[in-house]
Design a protein around this motif. Structure first.
Motif, PDB file in Angstrom:
ATOM      1  N   HIS A  72      33.522  45.008  35.702  1.00 14.05           N
ATOM      2  CA  HIS A  72      34.648  44.186  36.173  1.00 14.05           C
ATOM      3  C   HIS A  72      34.804  42.924  35.327  1.00 14.05           C
ATOM      4  O   HIS A  72      35.930  42.586  34.924  1.00 14.05           O
ATOM      5  CB  HIS A  72      34.426  43.809  37.644  1.00 14.05           C
ATOM      6  N   ILE A  73      33.712  42.271  35.031  1.00 13.60           N
ATOM      7  CA  ILE A  73      33.819  41.047  34.234  1.00 13.60           C
ATOM      8  C   ILE A  73      34.230  41.362  32.803  1.00 13.60           C
ATOM      9  O   ILE A  73      34.949  40.572  32.152  1.00 13.60           O
ATOM     10  CB  ILE A  73      32.490  40.256  34.285  1.00 13.60           C
ATOM     11  N   GLU A  74      33.813  42.473  32.322  1.00 13.00           N
ATOM     12  CA  GLU A  74      34.250  42.883  30.979  1.00 13.00           C
ATOM     13  C   GLU A  74      35.732  43.181  30.965  1.00 13.00           C
ATOM     14  O   GLU A  74      36.445  42.856  29.982  1.00 13.00           O
ATOM     15  CB  GLU A  74      33.438  44.107  30.527  1.00 13.00           C
ATOM     16  N   THR A  75      36.234  43.779  32.017  1.00 17.13           N
ATOM     17  CA  THR A  75      37.679  44.050  32.105  1.00 17.13           C
ATOM     18  C   THR A  75      38.475  42.753  32.147  1.00 17.13           C
ATOM     19  O   THR A  75      39.522  42.605  31.470  1.00 17.13           O
ATOM     20  CB  THR A  75      37.971  44.899  33.359  1.00 17.13           C
ATOM     21  N   CYS A  76      37.983  41.799  32.947  1.00 15.50           N
ATOM     22  CA  CYS A  76      38.647  40.490  33.007  1.00 15.50           C
ATOM     23  C   CYS A  76      38.618  39.800  31.635  1.00 15.50           C
ATOM     24  O   CYS A  76      39.600  39.148  31.214  1.00 15.50           O
ATOM     25  CB  CYS A  76      37.968  39.601  34.048  1.00 15.50           C
ATOM     26  N   TRP A  77      37.517  39.933  30.965  1.00  9.56           N
ATOM     27  CA  TRP A  77      37.415  39.343  29.630  1.00  9.56           C
ATOM     28  C   TRP A  77      38.408  39.981  28.665  1.00  9.56           C
ATOM     29  O   TRP A  77      39.048  39.276  27.872  1.00  9.56           O
ATOM     30  CB  TRP A  77      36.001  39.481  29.126  1.00  9.56           C
ATOM     31  N   LYS A  78      38.579  41.245  28.759  1.00 11.55           N
ATOM     32  CA  LYS A  78      39.537  41.942  27.883  1.00 11.55           C
ATOM     33  C   LYS A  78      40.971  41.508  28.201  1.00 11.55           C
ATOM     34  O   LYS A  78      41.791  41.319  27.291  1.00 11.55           O
ATOM     35  CB  LYS A  78      39.408  43.438  28.051  1.00 11.55           C
ATOM     36  N   GLN A  79      41.266  41.322  29.495  1.00 11.92           N
ATOM     37  CA  GLN A  79      42.602  40.851  29.869  1.00 11.92           C
ATOM     38  C   GLN A  79      42.845  39.444  29.331  1.00 11.92           C
ATOM     39  O   GLN A  79      43.957  39.119  28.850  1.00 11.92           O
ATOM     40  CB  GLN A  79      42.755  40.861  31.393  1.00 11.92           C
ATOM     41  N   LEU A  80      41.826  38.617  29.424  1.00  8.04           N
ATOM     42  CA  LEU A  80      41.943  37.252  28.909  1.00  8.04           C
ATOM     43  C   LEU A  80      42.180  37.270  27.400  1.00  8.04           C
ATOM     44  O   LEU A  80      43.044  36.533  26.884  1.00  8.04           O
ATOM     45  CB  LEU A  80      40.682  36.459  29.247  1.00  8.04           C
ATOM     46  N   GLU A  81      41.464  38.062  26.679  1.00  9.59           N
ATOM     47  CA  GLU A  81      41.626  38.150  25.239  1.00  9.59           C
ATOM     48  C   GLU A  81      43.027  38.669  24.883  1.00  9.59           C
ATOM     49  O   GLU A  81      43.670  38.189  23.927  1.00  9.59           O
ATOM     50  CB  GLU A  81      40.563  39.073  24.652  1.00  9.59           C
ATOM     51  N   SER A  82      43.498  39.624  25.650  1.00 12.55           N
ATOM     52  CA  SER A  82      44.832  40.187  25.380  1.00 12.55           C
ATOM     53  C   SER A  82      45.918  39.149  25.617  1.00 12.55           C
ATOM     54  O   SER A  82      46.854  38.988  24.802  1.00 12.55           O
ATOM     55  CB  SER A  82      45.061  41.399  26.277  1.00 12.55           C
ATOM     56  N   SER A  83      45.828  38.418  26.725  1.00 18.80           N
ATOM     57  CA  SER A  83      46.845  37.388  27.011  1.00 18.80           C
ATOM     58  C   SER A  83      46.748  36.246  26.003  1.00 18.80           C
ATOM     59  O   SER A  83      47.787  35.663  25.587  1.00 18.80           O
ATOM     60  CB  SER A  83      46.672  36.846  28.427  1.00 18.80           C
ATOM     61  N   LYS A  84      45.560  35.981  25.559  1.00 16.50           N
ATOM     62  CA  LYS A  84      45.380  34.916  24.575  1.00 16.50           C
ATOM     63  C   LYS A  84      46.017  35.313  23.253  1.00 16.50           C
ATOM     64  O   LYS A  84      46.723  34.503  22.610  1.00 16.50           O
ATOM     65  CB  LYS A  84      43.895  34.648  24.389  1.00 16.50           C
ATOM     66  N   ARG A  85      45.816  36.538  22.860  1.00 17.07           N
ATOM     67  CA  ARG A  85      46.422  36.983  21.599  1.00 17.07           C
ATOM     68  C   ARG A  85      47.947  37.041  21.715  1.00 17.07           C
ATOM     69  O   ARG A  85      48.677  36.697  20.774  1.00 17.07           O
ATOM     70  CB  ARG A  85      45.866  38.363  21.212  1.00 17.07           C
ATOM     71  N   ARG A  86      48.439  37.454  22.856  1.00 15.67           N
ATOM     72  CA  ARG A  86      49.896  37.500  23.061  1.00 15.67           C
ATOM     73  C   ARG A  86      50.484  36.086  23.036  1.00 15.67           C
ATOM     74  O   ARG A  86      51.558  35.842  22.449  1.00 15.67           O
ATOM     75  CB  ARG A  86      50.198  38.194  24.379  1.00 15.67           C
ATOM     76  N   PHE A  87      49.825  35.140  23.669  1.00 21.03           N
ATOM     77  CA  PHE A  87      50.279  33.754  23.668  1.00 21.03           C
ATOM     78  C   PHE A  87      50.274  33.180  22.251  1.00 21.03           C
ATOM     79  O   PHE A  87      51.233  32.497  21.824  1.00 21.03           O
ATOM     80  CB  PHE A  87      49.389  32.924  24.584  1.00 21.03           C
ATOM     81  N   GLU A  88      49.241  33.532  21.511  1.00 17.53           N
ATOM     82  CA  GLU A  88      49.165  33.064  20.127  1.00 17.53           C
ATOM     83  C   GLU A  88      50.288  33.670  19.289  1.00 17.53           C
ATOM     84  O   GLU A  88      50.943  32.974  18.487  1.00 17.53           O
ATOM     85  CB  GLU A  88      47.806  33.437  19.542  1.00 17.53           C
ATOM     86  N   ARG A  89      50.547  34.914  19.490  1.00 12.45           N
ATOM     87  CA  ARG A  89      51.612  35.580  18.722  1.00 12.45           C
ATOM     88  C   ARG A  89      52.993  35.009  19.080  1.00 12.45           C
ATOM     89  O   ARG A  89      53.842  34.748  18.215  1.00 12.45           O
ATOM     90  CB  ARG A  89      51.576  37.077  19.009  1.00 12.45           C
ATOM     91  N   ASP A  90      53.213  34.797  20.370  1.00 14.34           N
ATOM     92  CA  ASP A  90      54.498  34.259  20.803  1.00 14.34           C
ATOM     93  C   ASP A  90      54.714  32.833  20.288  1.00 14.34           C
ATOM     94  O   ASP A  90      55.853  32.438  19.923  1.00 14.34           O
ATOM     95  CB  ASP A  90      54.606  34.268  22.330  1.00 14.34           C
ATOM     96  N   CYS A  91      53.639  32.090  20.245  1.00 14.57           N
ATOM     97  CA  CYS A  91      53.750  30.728  19.713  1.00 14.57           C
ATOM     98  C   CYS A  91      54.118  30.746  18.230  1.00 14.57           C
ATOM     99  O   CYS A  91      54.975  29.948  17.754  1.00 14.57           O
ATOM    100  CB  CYS A  91      52.445  29.961  19.911  1.00 14.57           C
ATOM    101  N   LYS A  92      53.537  31.614  17.497  1.00 11.88           N
ATOM    102  CA  LYS A  92      53.860  31.724  16.071  1.00 11.88           C
ATOM    103  C   LYS A  92      55.283  32.197  15.875  1.00 11.88           C
ATOM    104  O   LYS A  92      56.008  31.705  14.989  1.00 11.88           O
ATOM    105  CB  LYS A  92      52.892  32.686  15.396  1.00 11.88           C
ATOM    106  N   GLU A  93      55.697  33.122  16.704  1.00 11.85           N
ATOM    107  CA  GLU A  93      57.075  33.620  16.601  1.00 11.85           C
ATOM    108  C   GLU A  93      58.072  32.501  16.949  1.00 11.85           C
ATOM    109  O   GLU A  93      59.138  32.357  16.301  1.00 11.85           O
ATOM    110  CB  GLU A  93      57.279  34.810  17.553  1.00 11.85           C
ATOM    111  N   ALA A  94      57.778  31.718  17.952  1.00  6.20           N
ATOM    112  CA  ALA A  94      58.670  30.616  18.337  1.00  6.20           C
ATOM    113  C   ALA A  94      58.730  29.565  17.240  1.00  6.20           C
ATOM    114  O   ALA A  94      59.800  28.991  16.950  1.00  6.20           O
ATOM    115  CB  ALA A  94      58.182  29.982  19.645  1.00  6.20           C
ATOM    116  N   ASP A  95      57.605  29.321  16.610  1.00  8.70           N
ATOM    117  CA  ASP A  95      57.568  28.344  15.543  1.00  8.70           C
ATOM    118  C   ASP A  95      58.394  28.821  14.354  1.00  8.70           C
ATOM    119  O   ASP A  95      59.173  28.027  13.758  1.00  8.70           O
ATOM    120  CB  ASP A  95      56.124  28.100  15.120  1.00  8.70           C
ATOM    121  N   ARG A  96      58.285  30.096  14.035  1.00 10.00           N
ATOM    122  CA  ARG A  96      59.088  30.626  12.927  1.00 10.00           C
ATOM    123  C   ARG A  96      60.576  30.606  13.272  1.00 10.00           C
ATOM    124  O   ARG A  96      61.448  30.305  12.430  1.00 10.00           O
ATOM    125  CB  ARG A  96      58.640  32.059  12.596  1.00 10.00           C
ATOM    126  N   ALA A  97      60.891  30.926  14.511  1.00 12.98           N
ATOM    127  CA  ALA A  97      62.318  30.906  14.932  1.00 12.98           C
ATOM    128  C   ALA A  97      62.868  29.486  14.887  1.00 12.98           C
ATOM    129  O   ALA A  97      64.059  29.282  14.491  1.00 12.98           O
ATOM    130  CB  ALA A  97      62.441  31.480  16.342  1.00 12.98           C
TER     131      ALA A  97
END
Length: 587
Positions: free
Chosen positions: A126-151
């Motif tokens: 369960h904690i590993e699953t939560c960690w994976k979700q956190l990593e996924s949302s973190k990468r998505r947030f990072e990607r969206d921030c870069k996309e917004a900056d480029r836009a």
């Protein structure tokens, strides 16, 4: 001290340790099981050992256990049998109190351990699953921030360019705003998932894992306690049988202390006492003077002719020093031819049933006349007691049948009274037979007790001479006579006489001439030779010896040329003349 706080990161090592604990428990179970097998094997060997040395029924060994030392040994064997039983008890208690309980506990322990570690793995997943979700949302947030900056940079570039139409600028501005919005959503989602993960992580490390590890710790401590209790039970099982084993050993000591050497010595006397008195002093024989003998009217000199010289015997006298001492056999003397003896046998009654056949493997006489007086009396008394017991059993059976018959007479529906008449007659017949048998042995017993010399008598003659004129025994079927050594009797019956020719004379007749005299003898006691083949002698009478005792207890003597026969060797004192063995001297 808690495994949950101290060993929060040692999940794998705890899993190995608990498995090792179960292995230790199974090893201890195996140890106890092998101990039970050893106890059973030891008990079996002890029982076999005890059984091996137990006296066999109806054997000579049973008689040996009359002695206190043998009785103590028998008690030792019985105590060792009980001792073996206690080792069987140890094996049974170890099996029921330790092996069976621990085996069930090990199975329960394995299930509990499996459940705890299953919960731990589930929490880890369960904690590993939560960690994976956190990593996924973190990468998505990072990607969206870069996309917004480029836009945003693209919009600013389009807005600064004068050659770009207003529509393109507006489109770039809308795209930048969309990217900024997506970045804000990704940020909010990442923040939410991060908070959730931190909460789950705190729950995992401070709640779930400590709880699971605490349960595992408690399980392991219960295992250790159970192992210790089993070890105490192991010792207690031995301690419980120690008092009984001590009683077994005390029984052996008590049996050893009960050994009575004096009683055993008395039993030896009772077992082997012959009833004879020791022989008296041997008279001095003076060989320096010519042999002069005073004889009675029936002595050797009266039967001889006056012109015949009395033979001189220079050989060494061989007096009978003890009733049971066996003399060495002399070389075979010339014997009468078989034809002469066979003709004599055909024209006369057979002798008593082979004096020597009693020594040559013949069956034991019914009246035990082949035994010394004291032993014969004991055997006869034992036989009388056995017959009386058998008579009592038959009488009890007869009484029971009579009572049953009375019941049938009063209550015919229970049975036919006539059906018991045959059985009752058979029992009465058995009683009558047993009583006749008992009377016969009682007569023999009374005869033996009448012959035994009274204690304190010093006369040597009475120690060797039993009533030569004894009355016939029951049914007149046998006439028992004992010599002082008690090793033979004279019996006259049809059954024994038939066997005489084949056993007695087939190896005794070789020559046609009468046997020569090989010495002289002096009658110590009077002997009434009533049976065929024997000869009567009077105490003090001197006669010629023509055949030495060949180990059967009889000596062949001659009074005159026409009067010869056998007398018990212990009734005469023999003087052999070695120089006269080859001489043909007749009376």
């Amino acid at each position: 001290m808690s495994w949950g706080t101290e060993l929060w990161d040692q999940f794998d090592n705890l899993e190995k340790h608990t498995q090792w604990g179960i292995d230790i428990l199974e090893k201890y179970i195996k140890f106890v099981k092998e101990r039970t097998e050893i106890e059973l094997s030891y008990a079996k060997q002890l029982r076999n050992l005890s059984k091996k040395y137990q006296p066999k029924k109806n054997s000579k060994e049973e008689e040996e256990y009359r002695y206190t030392a043998c009785q103590a040994f028998l008690s030792t064997l019985n105590e060792m049998n009980d001792y073996a039983g206690q080792h069987e008890v140890i094996s049974e208690n170890l099996t029921s109190k330790i092996i069976a309980g621990l085996a069930r506990y090990v199975q329960e322990l394995k299930q509990e351990r499996k459940s705890h570690f299953h919960d731990g793995r589930k929490a880890q997943q369960h904690i590993e699953t939560c960690w994976k979700q956190l990593e996924s949302s973190k990468r998505r947030f990072e990607r969206d921030c870069k996309e917004a900056d480029r836009a945003q940079q693209y919009f600013e570039k389009m807005d600064a360019d004068i050659n770009v139409t207003k529509a393109d600028v507006e489109k770039a501005r809308q795209q930048a705003q969309l990217r900024h919005q997506m970045a804000e959503d990704s940020k909010a989602d990442y923040s939410s998932i991060l908070q959730k993960f931190n909460h789950e992580q705190r729950e995992y490390y401070y709640t779930h894992i400590p709880t699971i590890f605490q349960q595992i710790q408690e399980m392991e401590e219960r295992r250790i306690v159970r192992l210790g209790e089993s070890m105490k039970t192991y010792a207690e099982v031995d301690r419980q049988v120690t008092p009984i084993i001590g009683k077994c050993l005390d029984g052996i000591v008590k049996a050893a202390e009960a050994i009575d050497q004096k009683n055993d010595s008395q039993l030896v006397i009772e077992a082997y006492k012959s009833g004879f008195e020791p022989p008296g002093d041997i008279e001095f024989e003076d060989y320096t003077q010519p042999m002069k003998r005073t004889v009675s009217e029936n002595s050797l000199s009266n039967s001889r002719g006056e012109g015949k010289a009395e033979p001189k015997f220079g050989g060494k006298a061989k007096g009978k020093l003890w009733p049971f001492i066996k003399k060495n056999k002399s070389p075979k003397q010339p014997k009468e031819p078989l034809s002469h003896r066979f003709n004599e046998f055909m024209t006369s009654k057979p002798k008593i049933h082979c004096f020597r056949s009693l020594k040559r493997g013949g069956s034991t006489p019914e009246d035990f006349s082949n035994l010394p007086p004291e032993q014969r009396r004991k055997k006869l008394q034992q036989k009388v007691d056995e017959l009386n017991k058998d008579i009592q059993k038959e009488v009890d059976q007869r009484d029971a049948i009579t009572k049953m018959k009375d019941v049938y007479l009063k209550n015919p529906q229970m049975g036919d009274p006539a059906s018991l008449d045959h059985k009752l007659a058979e029992v009465n017949q058995n009683i009558e037979k047993l009583r006749l048998e008992a009377q016969k042995f009682e007569a023999w017993l009374a005869e033996v007790e009448g012959r035994l010399p009274a204690r304190g008598e010093q006369a040597r003659r009475q120690s060797g001479l039993y009533d030569a004129q004894s009355t016939p025994t029951v049914n007149n079927c046998a006439q028992a006579r004992e010599s002082p050594d008690g090793s033979y009797t004279e019996e006259q019956s049809q059954e024994s006489e038939v066997k005489v020719p084949a056993l007695d004379f087939d190896d005794e007749f070789d020559d046609e001439e009468p046997l020569p005299a090989i010495g002289t003898c002096k009658a110590l006691y009077t002997f009434d030779g009533q049976n065929e083949g024997t000869i009567s002698v009077v105490e003090g009478e001197t006669l010629y010896v023509i055949e030495e005792d060949k180990g059967d207890g009889w000596t062949r003597i001659r009074r005159s040329e026409d009067e010869e026969g056998y007398v018990p060797t212990s009734y005469v004192e023999v003087y052999l003349d070695k120089n006269a063995k080859g001489a043909k001297t007749y009376i």
